[in-house]
Design an enzyme around this catalytic site. Structure first.
Site, PDB file in Angstrom:
ATOM      1  N   GLU A 109      84.032   3.544 138.237  1.00 37.44           N
ATOM      2  CA  GLU A 109      84.234   4.262 137.118  1.00 37.44           C
ATOM      3  C   GLU A 109      83.024   3.536 136.064  1.00 37.44           C
ATOM      4  O   GLU A 109      83.356   3.717 134.908  1.00 37.44           O
ATOM      5  CB  GLU A 109      85.384   3.979 136.465  1.00 37.44           C
ATOM      6  CG  GLU A 109      86.557   4.535 137.273  1.00 37.44           C
ATOM      7  CD  GLU A 109      86.755   6.109 137.291  1.00 37.44           C
ATOM      8  OE1 GLU A 109      85.588   6.584 136.879  1.00 37.44           O
ATOM      9  OE2 GLU A 109      87.644   6.474 137.741  1.00 37.44           O
TER      10      GLU A 109
ATOM     11  N   TYR B 235     104.976   5.375 114.437  1.00 35.36           N
ATOM     12  CA  TYR B 235     103.928   5.025 113.707  1.00 35.36           C
ATOM     13  C   TYR B 235     102.934   4.262 114.429  1.00 35.36           C
ATOM     14  O   TYR B 235     101.754   3.758 114.103  1.00 35.36           O
ATOM     15  CB  TYR B 235     104.286   4.265 112.411  1.00 35.36           C
ATOM     16  CG  TYR B 235     104.709   2.550 112.717  1.00 35.36           C
ATOM     17  CD1 TYR B 235     103.687   1.653 112.753  1.00 35.36           C
ATOM     18  CD2 TYR B 235     106.199   2.339 112.839  1.00 35.36           C
ATOM     19  CE1 TYR B 235     104.197   0.301 112.987  1.00 35.36           C
ATOM     20  CE2 TYR B 235     106.696   1.082 113.260  1.00 35.36           C
ATOM     21  CZ  TYR B 235     105.755   0.095 113.334  1.00 35.36           C
ATOM     22  OH  TYR B 235     105.866  -1.359 113.595  1.00 35.36           O
TER      23      TYR B 235
ATOM     24  N   TYR C 197      98.105  -5.684 110.300  1.00 32.45           N
ATOM     25  CA  TYR C 197      97.717  -6.171 111.625  1.00 32.45           C
ATOM     26  C   TYR C 197      96.402  -6.652 111.748  1.00 32.45           C
ATOM     27  O   TYR C 197      95.636  -6.830 112.653  1.00 32.45           O
ATOM     28  CB  TYR C 197      97.854  -5.141 112.598  1.00 32.45           C
ATOM     29  CG  TYR C 197      99.385  -4.911 113.006  1.00 32.45           C
ATOM     30  CD1 TYR C 197     100.187  -5.591 113.696  1.00 32.45           C
ATOM     31  CD2 TYR C 197      99.979  -3.975 112.476  1.00 32.45           C
ATOM     32  CE1 TYR C 197     101.547  -5.355 114.002  1.00 32.45           C
ATOM     33  CE2 TYR C 197     101.328  -3.595 112.685  1.00 32.45           C
ATOM     34  CZ  TYR C 197     102.105  -4.536 113.270  1.00 32.45           C
ATOM     35  OH  TYR C 197     103.420  -3.786 113.448  1.00 32.45           O
TER      36      TYR C 197
ATOM     37  N   HIS D 280      95.003  11.169 136.160  1.00 39.07           N
ATOM     38  CA  HIS D 280      94.218  10.045 136.425  1.00 39.07           C
ATOM     39  C   HIS D 280      94.680   8.700 135.930  1.00 39.07           C
ATOM     40  O   HIS D 280      95.562   7.923 136.556  1.00 39.07           O
ATOM     41  CB  HIS D 280      92.832  10.159 135.892  1.00 39.07           C
ATOM     42  CG  HIS D 280      92.068   8.964 136.241  1.00 39.07           C
ATOM     43  ND1 HIS D 280      90.491   9.478 136.502  1.00 39.07           N
ATOM     44  CD2 HIS D 280      91.916   7.665 136.770  1.00 39.07           C
ATOM     45  CE1 HIS D 280      89.900   8.270 137.032  1.00 39.07           C
ATOM     46  NE2 HIS D 280      90.684   7.337 136.925  1.00 39.07           N
TER      47      HIS D 280
ATOM     48  N   HIS E 125      90.732   0.133 131.892  1.00 41.68           N
ATOM     49  CA  HIS E 125      91.263   1.420 132.427  1.00 41.68           C
ATOM     50  C   HIS E 125      92.319   0.890 133.377  1.00 41.68           C
ATOM     51  O   HIS E 125      92.251   0.204 134.097  1.00 41.68           O
ATOM     52  CB  HIS E 125      90.077   2.242 133.132  1.00 41.68           C
ATOM     53  CG  HIS E 125      90.648   3.031 133.824  1.00 41.68           C
ATOM     54  ND1 HIS E 125      91.406   4.222 133.688  1.00 41.68           N
ATOM     55  CD2 HIS E 125      90.203   3.172 135.302  1.00 41.68           C
ATOM     56  CE1 HIS E 125      91.407   4.939 134.903  1.00 41.68           C
ATOM     57  NE2 HIS E 125      91.143   4.527 135.840  1.00 41.68           N
TER      58      HIS E 125
ATOM     59  N   HIS F  48      96.207   2.552 135.583  1.00 42.52           N
ATOM     60  CA  HIS F  48      96.924   3.844 136.217  1.00 42.52           C
ATOM     61  C   HIS F  48      98.375   3.205 136.133  1.00 42.52           C
ATOM     62  O   HIS F  48      99.411   3.513 136.828  1.00 42.52           O
ATOM     63  CB  HIS F  48      96.650   3.684 137.516  1.00 42.52           C
ATOM     64  CG  HIS F  48      95.264   4.251 138.018  1.00 42.52           C
ATOM     65  ND1 HIS F  48      94.667   4.482 139.242  1.00 42.52           N
ATOM     66  CD2 HIS F  48      94.202   4.576 137.125  1.00 42.52           C
ATOM     67  CE1 HIS F  48      93.305   4.634 139.138  1.00 42.52           C
ATOM     68  NE2 HIS F  48      93.244   4.863 138.075  1.00 42.52           N
TER      69      HIS F  48
END
Length: 217
Positions: free
Chosen positions: A74, A114, A210, A156, A93, A95
């Protein structure tokens, strides 16, 4: 550079420990002064050593890399995200089960909470399906990430970005939690969605509350 390599391996192992990845699924990358460090293809995270991480140069031939091991399959969407988003310092990334369940259903995450503000607003989009590792998938991902820091990918998994690898990993975990909460709310009859105005207010508040917490002098 060795510190960057150690940090990326630590994040990869933490992703597995948190249940966001199984085996060699998923991949992570980190922007450095020399280019992009990325996890290699088909090597379990607990077997990684710093010298195994390929380096893709941002200023070299597209997709060319340094190192003895080939990059994740990827690599293309990782590279394209960095090229399109100068503020992105890391990409994760995975799964993970709940994000992937929504991706399998090809459902985006709407303004159900939120914390959607964590990812730039609503919805967290689901990129259309394309074969993994292809330019087509990368193009879909970039579109889904417009004004967002995370997305799902149809049939995916999910992608989260951040300024640091630690921030990207935290975002990936928070996205999985939001996906879980959204799926549970569907079982309870479906969530009441926030308005566009409420989402905008949450995004603005999120940036303040934050942001960095600096110790008083």
């Amino acid at each position: 550079m060795i510190e960057d390599r150690i940090a990326l391996i630590a994040a990869a192992r933490a992703m597995s420990a948190r249940g966001l990845a199984q085996g060699t699924s998923g991949n992570l990358s980190l922007r450095t002064a020399r280019g992009i460090l990325i996890t290699p293809s088909a090597i379990p995270y607990d077997q990684l050593t710093p010298e195994m991480l390929p380096l893709i140069r941002l200023d070299g031939a597209y997709g060319a890399y340094e190192g003895d091991y080939r990059p994740s399959s990827e690599w293309r969407f990782h590279l394209d995200i960095y090229l399109a988003k100068p503020a992105a310092g890391a990409v994760v990334h995975h799964h993970a089960p709940y994000c992937t369940a929504l991706a399998m259903a090809r459902r985006e995450i709407p303004a159900c909470h939120y914390m959607i503000a964590r990812f730039g607003g609503a919805p967290v989009r689901c990129a259309p399906y394309a074969l993994f590792g292809t330019a087509e998938l990368s193009a879909h991902v970039l579109q889904a990430l417009e004004e967002r820091t995370a997305c799902l990918m149809a049939s995916h998994g999910a992608i989260a970005t951040g300024k640091t690898i630690e921030a990207a990993l935290a975002a990936a975990a928070e996205l999985e939690t939001l996906a879980q909460q959204y799926l549970l709310s569907l079982a309870a009859g479906g969530p009441a969605l926030l308005s566009a105005e409420e989402v905008a207010a949450a995004v603005a508040q999120f940036a303040q509350v934050y942001g960095p917490n600096i110790k008083k002098a």
